[in-house]
Design a protein around this motif. Structure first.
Motif, short mmCIF file in Angstrom:
data_model
loop_
_atom_site.label_atom_id
_atom_site.label_comp_id
_atom_site.label_asym_id
_atom_site.label_seq_id
_atom_site.Cartn_x
_atom_site.Cartn_y
_atom_site.Cartn_z
N ARG A 1 0.83 -1.22 0.00
CA ARG A 1 0.00 0.00 0.00
C ARG A 1 0.85 1.26 0.00
NH1 ARG A 1 -4.92 0.71 3.88
NH2 ARG A 1 -5.05 2.48 2.48
N SER A 2 2.03 1.19 0.60
CA SER A 2 2.90 2.35 0.68
C SER A 2 3.88 2.43 -0.48
CB SER A 2 3.69 2.33 2.00
OG SER A 2 4.52 1.18 2.05
N ASP A 3 3.81 1.47 -1.40
CA ASP A 3 4.71 1.43 -2.57
C ASP A 3 6.18 1.36 -2.15
OD1 ASP A 3 2.58 1.59 -4.35
OD2 ASP A 3 2.55 3.77 -4.28
N ARG A 4 6.44 0.71 -1.03
CA ARG A 4 7.81 0.51 -0.59
C ARG A 4 8.24 -0.92 -0.92
NH1 ARG A 4 9.12 2.50 5.32
NH2 ARG A 4 11.17 2.02 4.48
N PRO A 5 9.45 -1.11 -1.47
CA PRO A 5 9.87 -2.46 -1.85
C PRO A 5 10.23 -3.33 -0.66
CG PRO A 5 11.63 -0.90 -2.28
CD PRO A 5 10.43 -0.09 -1.88
N ALA A 6 10.75 -2.72 0.42
CA ALA A 6 11.24 -3.51 1.55
C ALA A 6 11.32 -2.64 2.79
CB ALA A 6 12.62 -4.10 1.22
#
Length: 249
Positions: free
Chosen positions: A49-54
């Motif tokens: 949801r936050s478009d963070r990969p890791a």
């Protein structure tokens, strides 16, 4: 990087929770298994949801706290014994709170996901402590742990409750007091009457804090919806060009 992150988020809690459950009852093992799966799925959902990969550096600190909370859940499911182990484990998890925020700011990796992750770990830990304390003082103690979840549920019906709140040291202090009081009561170091008084005072302060924020949010909603003053602007004087027949020779 993404595969390594997923592997660590899967393996680390699995080993820790399995090691804890090895010495506990089957219900404790089941609790650890459900918690571990939920932790993996919810963190993955939050990252998407936050478009963070890791995870960032601070997120791993929060994740370590979340694993400790899972072990505490196993101990409580097993009857909360030994009490000193439970109190010590929870005390470490509470002491680690705040380090993730400092690391996030220093590394420039602060994010909405990290803040929400930290908040949810804190909220669930408080709820677990309330479950343990309620066994001795009564179900009314669960009000402390359920109040935030009730606030979130109310925001689904009243969206204005989701508006950002102003920074408040009083709010942070009240939140910290809940954890400290509950850990002390879990440790069994206080007499019964003092435990009752301490938890009652903690609940009263939490009701005051939530009540103050709800009133402030309600007032902000009224201010935002209040129509502004209607100002009549003077009409501009428009000079029409003279007709060709009326032009002076």
């Amino acid at each position: 990087m993404i595969k390594q992150d997923l592997l660590l988020r899967s393996v680390v809690p699995a080993w820790v929770l399995a090691a804890g459950a090895a010495f506990l009852s089957p219900i404790a093992w089941a609790t650890g298994a459900v918690y571990g799966v939920a932790l993996l799925l919810l963190t993955g959902w939050g990252l998407r949801r936050s478009d963070r990969p890791a995870f960032g550096p601070a997120d791993w600190i929060t994740f370590a706290r979340a694993v400790l909370v899972g072990v505490a859940a196993e101990l409580i499911a097993d009857g909360g014994r030994p009490v000193l182990w439970l109190a010590g484990l929870v005390a470490v998890a509470l002491a680690m709170d705040g380090f993730d925020g400092k690391v996030a700011r220093r590394t420039g990796t602060a994010s909405e996901f990290g803040a929400r992750f930290d908040m949810e770990v804190d909220a669930f830990l408080i709820l677990l402590l309330c479950v343990q304390v309620a066994q001795g003082l009564g179900l009314w103690v669960l009000t402390i742990g359920l109040m935030r979840y009730a606030f979130v549920a109310a925001s689904w019906v009243l969206p204005w409750l989701t508006a950002p709140l102003y920074p408040s040291m009083a709010r942070k202090t009240v939140a910290a007091v809940q954890g400290v009081v509950l850990v002390v009561v879990v440790s069994g170091l206080l007499p019964s009457w003092l435990e009752l008084a301490a938890v009652g005072a903690a609940l009263a302060s939490l009701v005051w804090s939530f009540g103050r924020d709800v009133v402030w949010l309600a007032r902000q909603r009224v201010v935002e919806r209040r129509p502004g003053r209607i100002v009549e602007l003077p009409r501009a004087v428009v000079r029409r060009p003279p007709l060709p027949g009326n032009q002076a020779a």
